[in-house]
Design a protein around this motif. Sequence first.
Motif, PDB file in Angstrom:
ATOM      1  N   LYS A 174       0.852  -1.184   0.000  1.00 23.28           N
ATOM      2  CA  LYS A 174       0.000   0.000   0.000  1.00 23.28           C
ATOM      3  C   LYS A 174       0.890   1.238   0.000  1.00 23.28           C
ATOM      4  O   LYS A 174       1.660   1.468   0.930  1.00 23.28           O
ATOM      5  CB  LYS A 174      -0.906   0.008   1.233  1.00 23.28           C
ATOM      6  CG  LYS A 174      -1.818  -1.198   1.328  1.00 23.28           C
ATOM      7  CD  LYS A 174      -2.797  -1.287   0.146  1.00 23.28           C
ATOM      8  CE  LYS A 174      -3.737  -2.483   0.283  1.00 23.28           C
ATOM      9  NZ  LYS A 174      -4.677  -2.563  -0.852  1.00 23.28           N
ATOM     10  N   PRO A 548      -2.392   1.077   7.172  1.00 21.24           N
ATOM     11  CA  PRO A 548      -3.606   1.427   7.927  1.00 21.24           C
ATOM     12  C   PRO A 548      -3.526   1.080   9.395  1.00 21.24           C
ATOM     13  O   PRO A 548      -4.162   1.705  10.236  1.00 21.24           O
ATOM     14  CB  PRO A 548      -4.699   0.600   7.218  1.00 21.24           C
ATOM     15  CG  PRO A 548      -4.127   0.296   5.863  1.00 21.24           C
ATOM     16  CD  PRO A 548      -2.659   0.172   6.054  1.00 21.24           C
ATOM     17  N   SER A 549      -2.731   0.042   9.726  1.00 18.14           N
ATOM     18  CA  SER A 549      -2.643  -0.383  11.128  1.00 18.14           C
ATOM     19  C   SER A 549      -1.716   0.497  11.954  1.00 18.14           C
ATOM     20  O   SER A 549      -1.623   0.314  13.168  1.00 18.14           O
ATOM     21  CB  SER A 549      -2.150  -1.836  11.183  1.00 18.14           C
ATOM     22  OG  SER A 549      -0.863  -1.941  10.581  1.00 18.14           O
TER      23      SER A 549
END
Length: 971
Positions: A174, A548-549
């Motif tokens: 990502k 995202p984490s």
Amino acid sequence: TIALHWNEMQMKMLQVIVRVEIKTVRMIFENKYFSYSKTKYFIANDEKHYSANACLLPICSLYGAAVTTVEGVGSTKTRVHPVQERLAKCHGSQCGFCTPGMVMSIYTLLRNYPEPTSEQMMAALAGNLCRCTGYRPILDACKTFCKESACCQRKANGKCCLDQEDDLFDKEEKVSTRLFSTDEFQPLDPTQELIFPPELMRMAENQPKRTLFFHGERMTWISPVSLDELLDLKAAHPKAPLVVGNTSVGMLLFLYLPVFHMISPSSTHTLHFHNLLVTGLTLGAACSLSLVKDILTNAISEYPEEKTKVFCAVLQQLRTLGGEQIRNVASLGGNIISRKSTSDLNPILAASNCMLNLASRGGKRQIPLSDVFADGVGNNIITPEEILVSVYIPHSRKGDYVSAFRQAPRRENALPITNAGMRVLFEEGTDLIKDLSIFYGGAVSTTICAKQTCGTLIGRHWNEQMLDEACRLILKEIALPGSPSGEKVDYKKILVVSFFYRFFLEVLQSLRTMDPCRYPGIPMEYRSVLQDFKTKIPQSIQIYQAKPSQSPQDPVGRPIMHQSGIKHATGEAVYIDDLPSVDGELFLAVVTSSRAHAKIVSIDTSEALKGPGVFDIITAHDVPATNEFYYSDGPEIIFVICVGQIVCAVVADSDIHAKQAAAKVKIEYEVLEPVILTIEEAIKHNSFFEPKRKLEHGNVDQAFETVDNIIEGEIHIGGQEHFYMETQSVLAVPIGEDKEMDVYVSTQHPAIIQEMVAASLGVPANRIMCHVKRVGGAFGGKLLKAGLLASVAAVAANKTSRAVRLILSRGDDMLITGGRHPFIGKYKVSATRIQGKSTCPYSVNKSFSYNQFNFKTKLLARKPRDSVTVQPFICFCLYLCRGFFLCFVGFFFPSPFVSFSFYSSFCLSFWEWEAKLAQTSAEVYFKMSIWYVHTKEQLVFTEPVSYRKSYPVEEINLFPAHALSSVITIH
């Protein structure tokens, strides 16, 4: 704003022109950019803003103008301006030293054009320098103000090329390119900007016009209001320079040359007009280059193309002459009268038969500009009492062809290496030369005319025979002076001929356009010569990994604004020279050696001590303790005898007084021989540091006797300056007792500064407090040398018991401090045809030992196709040249570091050689020698010095030219 002070009748009279008087005096602002709004001519509520270089612009030349500095645009205490906010949030600031200048250039453009185009934004920033960001984030911030989208939409689906797709990256990875959010930006509202001060308008309307006098310590500045008064002043002071933009005379003032009277014609209206005539255009000599650019642009749109060829050629030169900040203040007349060889306008104006309108107490007269350069730089056709009033630029005629050329290290903000202006007039309906003018600049000390060449070619046809003869005649007539190193002489000869060749093709193309049947076409392979270089808007992205984490509190890998970004943009970030003055503070100016190989016989400081404000002279005898620092086998010395190194220093009550006094210090030298200043001279005198390094595998010389192909050559790499924006800066403040001292310094290594200052004062290190808030750029150049300068300031502060500030000028900084050394590389490569595949890669991985040096050489070559590996013979030699070179070291010790550009060029020679092999593999023999400049920090070498420990050559890596990381590092 203006309408508030107009009555109803004045509002209806749109032709009413209000003039704001601008008077001048010399005074230097702080060395940052600022913007000033000067409503010289405006109708209704039209207001014009200009950006300028504060270091050159005299403050009282702005009499009647509204000046806005970066602090006035916005601040964290009141309101941050959208320009400042976006520049910070778009990551357009790193060290921050150049950021105020960026803000003022963008702010000025937005005041004139609230929705600028990308081209206007690029032009506005052309006069700004940044050494940290690479400009991409600065341009990203600028694009948020532009009215058109920066998207190229080149894809078939209409998406932007910057939108990433899965095929560009690992689908599981990502990535993100979003560095900022435009939703967070406050909008730009032109109605909320500062207004032009009403009191200045009332002053211009009601105050009677009068000559202004400003008297300084060394100089008197006079600003007359009429041409007659200006002529009287020039007759009374014939040597007094006329100053409009101060872009030429200002440089003399930085050198502290004696100038006693300066005359500013800024308020003399006769020198500011322009007039469109039936036969041409007349421009006032004091018109700024920006104004001339606008006038020519309007004239080109109004007149037919046949009449505007001269205007187009002049406009082409103006687009790249300096930057916006220079063009806004520099005058047309100043560019002409200075007669500088680097003038881009003089060659084209002289070739176009422009006329100069002169005036003096004896009357008025008109002369061709070409006559000014008829006899070279010593031409006295313009007397010291005469003043250039205006310049007449004629319309081009039918059959006229005019072109201007320039070649410079950079397209903008660079003096030309060579420039030219050319014009040819043909007999009507033919290609017979009726009149020809060729002028060159940059070739010699002033603009020069190829008069004999032009006279010989009149009556000739415009064909290749004429071209051959013209090139031969030009090279014969334009005699380029040689230089000790032969630098650029051959290149200038090529340019001189190339400019005429391109002019020949341009005219030939125009003739063919008019009559395709009569004139031959230009071959396809030559047509690229006629293509103009066009600046493209950069398109680039920065990619970072998005997880995202990741915790919101985790900043690693995220585009977070610089903590001081807003302060950089508002001018609130404090650098060393921004620190408030300490009570009783003194200023220090250094005196450097001007000889390379000599002994100092005497130092006479008597005249310097008589100067105004001079407090004391600091020499090596004033150093309480250590004057040498051994961070390598060679000492770093505070006060030494070497070119550019400090001999003594002057302490005075102001920076100007200190520099004036430093210029009066007289040093008598005894010149020693030989004086070795170049690598070539070191090779000639066999001047090297021992031991010489040599790596050899196999008998290379014997191998060269049996080869089929040999390619050899040389590579010359010049030195390199660090060129940080903030020069070396120190403020030493004695505090308390026992020689305790606070040292505020711009450095990358405070610990070394502390140790060196403590050693020079002979005190424990804990009594020296070193403060480093921020550094305005360094790039490795503010390590050891910063400590030497800090020690100089500390010694002065210790002796005087006063705070001492040392801020190096750019010239002194580049003379005294660090840089990378020049190199000369000689290579010889051979190949023998053998049976095998059609490629010739080569690879070696061997370790050698020579005189306690470990060499590990890797020669790698990769090709996308199959390859074979062959064993080469190698001989690699490294010589440290011993001499008195004008270069210095910015790191702890002289480190022979070579950037990849040297070896990329070197490996390219391999590929050129490889391309010549006729579909065979080859056995490679390779021999290379490098001459490397090393400067010991003393003038007289009393005994040989071994630098074996300083230069443990451990690894040498040679990479292929197509690898971006190509580098050879000699540790």
